[in-house]
Design an enzyme around this catalytic site. Structure first.
Site, PDB file in Angstrom:
ATOM      1  N   SER A 245       0.836  -1.198   0.000  1.00  0.00           N
ATOM      2  CA  SER A 245       0.000   0.000   0.000  1.00  0.00           C
ATOM      3  C   SER A 245       0.867   1.243   0.000  1.00  0.00           C
ATOM      4  O   SER A 245       1.998   1.237   0.494  1.00  0.00           O
ATOM      5  CB  SER A 245      -0.896   0.026   1.243  1.00  0.00           C
ATOM      6  OG  SER A 245      -0.169   0.462   2.386  1.00  0.00           O
ATOM      7  N   ASP A 246       0.326   2.323  -0.575  1.00  0.00           N
ATOM      8  CA  ASP A 246       0.948   3.611  -0.321  1.00  0.00           C
ATOM      9  C   ASP A 246       0.815   3.883   1.174  1.00  0.00           C
ATOM     10  O   ASP A 246      -0.027   3.306   1.867  1.00  0.00           O
ATOM     11  CB  ASP A 246       0.276   4.711  -1.146  1.00  0.00           C
ATOM     12  CG  ASP A 246       1.210   5.895  -1.392  1.00  0.00           C
ATOM     13  OD1 ASP A 246       2.202   6.053  -0.647  1.00  0.00           O
ATOM     14  OD2 ASP A 246       0.962   6.662  -2.333  1.00  0.00           O
ATOM     15  N   TRP A 247       1.647   4.769   1.670  1.00  0.00           N
ATOM     16  CA  TRP A 247       1.745   4.973   3.121  1.00  0.00           C
ATOM     17  C   TRP A 247       0.478   5.677   3.647  1.00  0.00           C
ATOM     18  O   TRP A 247       0.297   6.875   3.501  1.00  0.00           O
ATOM     19  CB  TRP A 247       2.991   5.781   3.424  1.00  0.00           C
ATOM     20  CG  TRP A 247       4.226   4.962   3.660  1.00  0.00           C
ATOM     21  CD1 TRP A 247       5.054   5.059   4.736  1.00  0.00           C
ATOM     22  CD2 TRP A 247       4.799   3.935   2.828  1.00  0.00           C
ATOM     23  NE1 TRP A 247       6.101   4.153   4.623  1.00  0.00           N
ATOM     24  CE2 TRP A 247       5.966   3.444   3.468  1.00  0.00           C
ATOM     25  CE3 TRP A 247       4.425   3.363   1.623  1.00  0.00           C
ATOM     26  CZ2 TRP A 247       6.765   2.433   2.933  1.00  0.00           C
ATOM     27  CZ3 TRP A 247       5.220   2.348   1.085  1.00  0.00           C
ATOM     28  CH2 TRP A 247       6.360   1.898   1.733  1.00  0.00           C
ATOM     29  N   GLY A 248      -0.417   4.886   4.251  1.00  0.00           N
ATOM     30  CA  GLY A 248      -1.677   5.416   4.753  1.00  0.00           C
ATOM     31  C   GLY A 248      -2.844   5.185   3.822  1.00  0.00           C
ATOM     32  O   GLY A 248      -3.903   5.787   4.002  1.00  0.00           O
TER      33      GLY A 248
END
Length: 756
Positions: A245-248
């Site tokens: 995932s992208d961060w968050g």
């Protein structure tokens, strides 16, 4: 060859058996540790089974500095300075697949040298809107060009036993409201424009990992999107790599757990509270989510670890990397040289002859500006960065008087780490289920109203601050402009170096318009009045309006070109290197001419409908018959090239492939490189189709007077469109015009082929 394939299948089967053996030995806690962040850039380890953590790093322009494991604060050592590579936009402007491979190799070797397992690159999102603040990290507006450069880049990275992580999957077209925006896109546009580069990255490039984007697609976040991850990526494309995932970007535990999203990363230090941490473990124990869902994620991670030789019997053979080598710096210089684009050279002002110049006036903040330390997650600690001013001075060697003045005022924005932008970038989601505890109950509506009111106040404060900054800029520029106009007096040559910087080209924000900031247009107009022969050079990450372009004789464009920018800059200006860069995106004359001017960015928690469909970039300008300032594929040289002898040879009764052959000759007096581009134009299409589309290209290096025959292949897919009725690509029988030329507008040769 059959023997090799057989051995490869046996090896893959053996790896899968080892994965299953490891899985059987692991308990739920150990599995959970592997699928979420246990640090800001690493996952948890399983020490008992000698499974190390997965260590990641940004980004596409170099390996980012080391941060504390639980804080967005650099550790501060001096051992994490690295080679600062040209941006992906610069690499794309070279149109050089071998150079893309070499640049990827440098990035991979430096990542391995810094002990990383995954480098979060390359960025291959399609450039839909020139205002997107992160466009400098991406390659092109064209899916074919992006794919043809991304594949060798990925291969270059991964031959160092480091995983590329192509991003951001998919339709990440803006930074405004990037965490929640819903991108509404039709199926044909998705498959023809926004997916092809990702498909090539995983099927041809073999990318070991892929990053899920922040945004939604058609109502569902990318990291929870079954259509995107399960159906398209896994089922249609057969992908067996790791999705990070992208961060968050993971929002809901159950939804993300039930799709093939393998690793959750975020920006907060509450690692046990990540969606794939304690919440997922509790859901498995309660029977809400089967443990097999976790097993599938661990399998994909372990498979990548075996490929990277992180575990298993081949672990002792894993390659060791290095960083800041002499060879890396040479590649950075070569890439910078090939990326710069000569947009205009009306009177052949360039190249300059240093022997005839006693005094040069260099005007503009970007002449002395350093860009490596900004832009969001693309920022790095460069070993060094040669500015254009330094490049000019070192090239001239002291025999020429180089007078520099900044020309225009740029407010100072000191960088601090006490309140890191990556944590505050998620502040707008407080009270939601992203990175924070979920709030339910009757007060939720009130909290939402309070949050929106706080956001409105924040926007008002930003607007007030901007107004103050503009007033300060205008006042300061009275002095700065006067200094610039004084400096050009008596100068043999005047070089303006302006453009954008990472206050405008940056993750987390989009530009408000396409105009040059800091009143640069006003200064350029004044300079051209006094010195019509002023050489205009611009540095930036995305197109800018140039209302003065008809008055300027010479315009040179550079994307953020890395640590050797200044040396490459001087090499181009003084003719040591013949420019060969071409635009990988359209430069509109004004933003109002773009398709996105009427269908641009959404607001907070909104949606954006890609109603232009296939018609953005050069496809839009062709359809609407609007002349851009500089077209897709445009770029000049200090020599000239002639095209002749187009031949079209159809294989297998015209249904499988077409060999496109022609001759290119260097008719000038300098050695140079030409990017030959081949477009396909349906003559009488049965469905709505763009007037023409890029399908292949090649870069040809020629000595003066020399010729070369170029042969390129068009496959049946190059004639196809996505047919939603059959959910697949279809190439209709009929006539197709084959266009070969130096840009999307400079077509030199035409021919017709007929598909049966």
């Amino acid at each position: 060859m059959k023997f090799d394939m057989k051995n490869e299948r046996k090896s893959e089967k053996k790896t899968e058996n080892q994965i299953e053996k490891l899985l059987k030995k692991m308990n739920l806690d150990e599995k959970i540790a592997m699928i979420h962040g246990a640090g800001l850039f690493q996952t948890g380890a399983v020490d008992r089974l000698e499974i190390p953590p997965l260590k990641c790093s940004d980004g596409p322009m170099g390996v980012r500095c080391e941060f504390h494991n639980e804080r967005w604060i650099p550790i501060g050592n001096n051992d994490d300075n690295v080679t600062y590579l040209p941006s992906n936009s610069a690499i794309a402007s070279s149109w050089n697949t071998e150079l893309a491979y070499q640049t990827g190799h440098v990035l991979g070797e430096e990542a391995r040298g810094r002990g990383k397992d995954v480098i979060l690159a390359p960025g291959i999102n399609i450039k839909r809107d020139p205002l997107c603040g992160r466009n400098f990290e991406y390659m092109s507006e064209d899916p074919k060009l992006t794919a043809m450069l991304a594949v060798p880049f990925i291969k270059g990275v991964q031959e160092n036993d480091v995983a590329a992580c192509v991003k951001h999957f998919a339709c990440n077209v803006q930074e405004t409201d990037r965490l929640m925006v819903d991108t509404i896109v039709d199926e044909r546009t998705l498959y023809e424009i926004y997916l092809p580069a990702f498909k090539a990255a995983v099927q041809q490039g073999g990318s070991y990992s892929l990053m899920g984007a922040y945004n939604m697609i058609n109502g569902t976040h990318c990291c929870e999107n079954k259509t995107l991850l399960d159906f398209i990526l896994r089922q249609e494309w057969g992908y067996d790599g790791t999705v990070i995932s992208d961060w968050g970007a993971v929002h809901k535990t159950k939804e993300a757990a039930e799709v093939t999203m393998d690793v959750e990363m975020s920006v907060f230090p509450d690692f046990d509270q990540y969606k794939f941490a304690d919440p997922l473990k509790e859901a498995v124990r309660n029977g809400e989510i089967p443990e097999t869902a976790v097993d599938n994620k661990v399998r994909n991670i372990l498979r990548m670890m075996f490929r990277l030789k992180m575990i298993g019997k081949d672990a002792h053979t894993r390659k060791a990397g290095t960083y800041n080598s002499t060879g890396h710096r040479k590649t950075a210089l070569h890439a910078a040289q090939e990326s710069m684009i000569l947009l205009k050279n009306k009177t052949d002002k360039l190249p300059l002859d240093k022997k005839k110049i006693r005094k040069i006036a260099v005007i503009g903040q970007n002449a002395a500006k350093i860009h490596s330390d900004g832009g969001g997650s693309a920022e790095i600690k460069a070993l060094y960065e040669i500015s254009p001013l330094m490049g000019i001075r070192t090239f001239l060697g002291g025999n020429t008087d180089v007078v520099y003045v900044p020309g225009y005022f740029v407010p100072d924005k000191p960088k601090t780490f006490s309140n890191n932008w990556q944590e505050t970038s998620l502040d707008e989601l407080e009270g939601t289920d992203i990175g924070f505890a979920v709030e339910n109950g009757p007060e939720e509506s009130g909290n939402e109203q309070e949050k929106m009111e706080a956001l409105r106040k924040e926007e008002q404060q930003k607007a007030l601050q901007k107004e103050k900054d503009n007033e300060l800029i205008h006042e300061k520029n009275k002095k700065y402009f006067a200094q610039a106009l004084e400096a050009v007096k008596g100068a043999d040559e005047v070089i303006f170096v302006g453009g954008l910087n990472h206050d405008y080209d940056s993750e987390g924000l989009d530009r408000e318009n396409m105009r040059l900031p800091y009143e640069q247009d006003m200064l350029i107009e004044e300079l051209l009045k006094v010195r019509p022969d002023t050489i205009i050079t611009l540095i930036g990450g995305s197109p800018v309006e140039m209302p003065w372009r008809d008055k300027a004789e010479t315009i040179l464009w550079s994307y953020y070109a890395g640590m050797e920018t200044g040396n490459a800059f001087a090499d181009i200006l003084f003719g040591e290197v013949n420019p060969s860069g071409k635009l990988a995106e359209t430069f509109p004359a004004r933003y109002e001419d773009c398709a996105t001017a009427k269908n641009g960015q959404s607001g907070i928690h909104g949606s954006i409908r890609l109603s232009e469909g296939l018609y953005y970039g050069y496809r839009h300008f062709d359809k609407e018959r609007i002349a851009p300032a500089f077209c897709f594929g445009h770029g000049l040289s200090y020599t000239r090239f002639a095209y002749s002898g187009l031949s079209l040879k159809q294989e297998k009764e015209g249904s499988e492939s077409v060999k496109v052959s022609f001759t290119v000759k260097n008719t000038g007096k300098r050695a140079g490189a030409e990017v030959v581009q081949v477009y396909v134009a349906p003559v009488a299409p049965k469905v709505d189709r763009p007037a023409k589309e890029l399908k292949t290209f090649a870069k040809v290096n020629l000595l003066p007077g020399k010729s070369q025959k170029v042969t390129l292949t068009l496959t049946k897919r190059d004639f196809a469109y996505f047919d939603v009725d059959i959910h697949g690509f279809a190439a209709d029988p009929g006539d197709y015009e084959i266009l070969a030329g130096a840009s999307s507008e400079d077509i030199r040769l035409r021919g017709i082929c007929t598909l049966l």
